[in-house]
Scaffold this motif. Structure first.
Motif, short mmCIF file in Angstrom:
data_model
loop_
_atom_site.label_atom_id
_atom_site.label_comp_id
_atom_site.label_asym_id
_atom_site.label_seq_id
_atom_site.Cartn_x
_atom_site.Cartn_y
_atom_site.Cartn_z
N ILE A 84 0.89 -1.13 -0.11
CA ILE A 84 0.16 -0.06 0.07
C ILE A 84 0.91 1.36 -0.07
CG2 ILE A 84 -2.00 1.29 1.26
CD1 ILE A 84 -2.51 -1.34 2.72
N GLY A 85 0.65 2.18 -0.84
CA GLY A 85 1.56 3.28 -1.02
C GLY A 85 1.00 4.16 0.07
N LYS A 164 -7.75 -3.24 7.88
CA LYS A 164 -7.80 -1.83 8.55
C LYS A 164 -6.45 -1.12 8.00
CE LYS A 164 -10.02 -3.01 13.10
NZ LYS A 164 -11.09 -2.22 12.65
N VAL A 165 -5.57 -1.86 7.74
CA VAL A 165 -4.30 -1.28 7.20
C VAL A 165 -4.70 -0.49 5.74
CG1 VAL A 165 -1.98 -1.34 6.12
CG2 VAL A 165 -2.51 -2.69 8.31
N GLN A 166 -5.68 -1.33 4.98
CA GLN A 166 -6.27 -0.81 3.96
C GLN A 166 -7.17 0.45 4.13
OE1 GLN A 166 -7.65 -4.64 2.36
NE2 GLN A 166 -6.39 -4.41 0.45
N SER A 167 -7.78 0.54 5.11
CA SER A 167 -8.66 1.57 5.40
C SER A 167 -7.83 2.76 5.60
CB SER A 167 -9.46 1.10 6.55
OG SER A 167 -8.96 1.13 7.88
N ILE A 168 -6.67 2.58 6.46
CA ILE A 168 -6.00 3.92 6.42
C ILE A 168 -5.68 4.38 5.16
CG2 ILE A 168 -3.89 4.38 7.50
CD1 ILE A 168 -4.02 2.79 9.74
N ALA A 169 -5.06 3.74 4.05
CA ALA A 169 -4.57 4.02 2.89
C ALA A 169 -5.86 4.56 2.15
CB ALA A 169 -4.02 2.70 1.92
N GLY A 170 -6.78 4.14 2.00
CA GLY A 170 -8.10 4.60 1.59
C GLY A 170 -8.55 5.90 1.92
N THR A 171 -8.54 6.15 3.44
CA THR A 171 -9.02 7.21 3.92
C THR A 171 -8.08 8.22 4.50
OG1 THR A 171 -9.27 6.31 6.14
CG2 THR A 171 -11.21 6.24 4.81
N LEU A 172 -6.87 8.06 3.96
CA LEU A 172 -5.55 8.70 4.28
C LEU A 172 -5.67 10.34 3.92
CD1 LEU A 172 -2.78 8.84 5.65
CD2 LEU A 172 -1.96 8.64 3.26
#
Length: 232
Positions: A84-85, A164-172
């Motif tokens: 995830i970038g 949850k890690v992906q959710s951080i990236a999606g809503t960063l």
């Protein structure tokens, strides 16, 4: 090993520290990963997990934990290598905010310390260290950068943790905007006010007392009339 020294790494990133500082922190990386599933605990080397994520090679220990957890091996491999970038500076601002700490504390229930204490702090440091290399974060990189010799991974909770890690990236971006707004409000609230000089009290103007009139002088006593000769 106390985690407070590793939290400062995130703060340094937040202040714009160079990536070279992060790359020199490889000595802090985890050496052993303990995979858990209920009462089962199996320790594997980080290199074994790297080989598994790279080409699917499994050790007997890894095969055993996959069998007990009934997790698909390819799914687990996909979780390990999913990148995830995330820009380190932005990531630091978010994970050290109140919402970010809450999310990473939840992820820390799956990727944790041995005693389940300060797992969120260790995870935040690992995430920022992982992003500091190339601006990307993966589960494998987080495990490799974990700032303790051992990291415990609850295999049954991996799916939720990765989500949850992906959710951080999606809503960063939205989380970052919220953090910036909150910082701005805090700054405005704590900004010192310009001193206000107290007004000088104005004394009421009292008209001067009217001058007293001098008391009238008493009339002079009548003088006796001197008779003029010749009239009497």
């Amino acid at each position: 090993m106390k985690l407070t020294k590793f939290v400062s790494i995130g703060s340094a990133l937040l202040l714009g520290a160079s990536a070279s500082i992060l790359s020199s922190s490889t000595a802090l990386a985890a050496e052993k990963i303990v995979l858990t599933f209920g009462p089962i605990r199996q320790a594997i080397n980080v290199s074994d997990l790297e080989d598994f994520a790279k080409d699917g090679t499994t050790t007997p220990t890894l095969q055993q934990i996959i069998r007990f957890s009934k997790m698909d091996a390819q799914m687990l491999r996909g979780f390990m290598g999913l990148e995830i970038g995330l820009k380190p500076a932005n990531l630091a601002r978010v994970v050290y905010s109140t919402p970010g700490e809450k999310i990473t504390d939840q992820i820390g229930q799956a990727i944790r310390t041995q005693r389940r204490t300060e797992s969120g702090k260790a995870l935040r440091a690992a995430m920022i260290l992982a992003a500091g290399d190339d601006g990307k974060v993966s589960l494998l990189e987080i495990l490799k950068k974990y700032p303790l010799n051992e990291v415990y991974v609850d295999v049954a909770s991996l799916r939720t943790a990765v989500g949850k890690v992906q959710s951080i990236a999606g809503t960063l971006q939205s989380l970052l905007q919220d953090v910036m707004r909150s910082t701005t409000r805090t700054t405005e609230t704590t900004r010192p006010e310009s001193p206000i000089e107290p007004r000088r009290s104005v004394q009421p103007t009292t008209p001067p007392p009217a001058p007293r009139r001098a008391a009238p002088l008493p009339a002079p006593a009548p003088q006796p009339v001197t008779p003029v000769r010749g009239l009497w």
